[in-house]
Design an enzyme around this catalytic site. Structure first.
Site, PDB file in Angstrom:
ATOM      1  N   VAL A 105      -1.190  -8.576  14.252  1.00 30.35           N
ATOM      2  CA  VAL A 105      -2.288  -7.613  14.185  1.00 30.35           C
ATOM      3  C   VAL A 105      -1.980  -6.398  15.068  1.00 30.35           C
ATOM      4  O   VAL A 105      -2.288  -5.260  14.700  1.00 30.35           O
ATOM      5  CB  VAL A 105      -3.631  -8.262  14.599  1.00 30.35           C
ATOM      6  CG1 VAL A 105      -4.756  -7.237  14.627  1.00 30.35           C
ATOM      7  CG2 VAL A 105      -3.981  -9.410  13.658  1.00 30.35           C
ATOM      8  N   CYS A 106      -1.348  -6.631  16.204  1.00 29.62           N
ATOM      9  CA  CYS A 106      -1.089  -5.557  17.173  1.00 29.62           C
ATOM     10  C   CYS A 106      -0.378  -4.345  16.579  1.00 29.62           C
ATOM     11  O   CYS A 106      -0.828  -3.213  16.786  1.00 29.62           O
ATOM     12  CB  CYS A 106      -0.320  -6.097  18.379  1.00 29.62           C
ATOM     13  SG  CYS A 106      -1.205  -7.405  19.255  1.00 29.62           S
ATOM     14  N   PRO A 107       0.710  -4.516  15.816  1.00 32.41           N
ATOM     15  CA  PRO A 107       1.367  -3.319  15.287  1.00 32.41           C
ATOM     16  C   PRO A 107       0.496  -2.546  14.299  1.00 32.41           C
ATOM     17  O   PRO A 107       0.612  -1.329  14.193  1.00 32.41           O
ATOM     18  CB  PRO A 107       2.644  -3.844  14.632  1.00 32.41           C
ATOM     19  CG  PRO A 107       2.452  -5.295  14.451  1.00 32.41           C
ATOM     20  CD  PRO A 107       1.474  -5.731  15.505  1.00 32.41           C
TER      21      PRO A 107
END
Length: 187
Positions: free
Chosen positions: A46-48
């Site tokens: 999810v972070c990118p």
């Protein structure tokens, strides 16, 4: 105790930005609007998508005089390696702060100590270095940069217009409210 309207605590951290390692302190968050954007870890899922969304909207934040500081408990070296290896992360021009000592994650109360990671925490800081917006999401829930932009605009409006407040769904140019006894029960 809520962190709203509290001043950012002192810190010193190493960061990566535009091919260089830099030092960031709480002093860098003063004199302008800032967003401190915590995420769990580099090289994840999810972070990118969140950081790429911020990168796609970075110019809009800059037009508002807002600097973005993404923060994870990874090192600044890891940020560089991720930036060099991911097309999505390569778009990032804002500051990527390393917090391997957990200082910032503890200061902003987003540390998941058992995992050594930060929650998905978003903090909007005014030019005096005081926290005006806090949003914390569960790990699997990504954030939306356009909604953050809307909230920053509302915070800037309220900051610049004492005595006025922004109602739900307020967007730039919409009517605001001036709280008074005359409004009680009429909204």
């Amino acid at each position: 105790m809520s962190l709203i309207n509290t001043e950012v605590k002192p810190f010193k951290a190493q960061a990566f930005q535009n091919g260089q390692f830099i030092e960031v302190t709480e002093a860098d968050l003063k004199g302008k609007w800032s967003v401190v954007f915590f995420y769990p870890a580099d090289f994840t899922f999810v972070c990118p998508t969140e950081l790429g969304d911020l990168a796609d909207n970075y110019a809009e934040f800059q037009k508002l005089g807002v600097e973005i500081y993404s923060v994870s408990t990874d090192t600044h070296f890891t940020h560089k390696a991720w930036h060099d290896s991911s097309e999505e992360i390569k778009k990032i021009q804002y500051v990527m702060v390393g917090d391997p000592t957990w200082t910032l994650a503890k200061n902003f109360e987003v540390l998941i100590e058992a995992d050594g990671l930060a929650d998905r925490g978003t903090f909007v800081i005014d030019p005096e270095g005081k926290i005006q917006i806090i949003e914390i999401n569960a790990g699997g829930i990504g954030r939306d940069a356009s909604e953050l932009l809307r909230k920053v605009k509302a915070a800037q409006y309220v900051h610049g217009h004492p005595g006025e407040v922004c109602p739900a769904k307020w967007k730039e140019g919409d009517a605001t409210l001036a709280p008074s006894i005359d409004l009680v029960g009429k909204i």
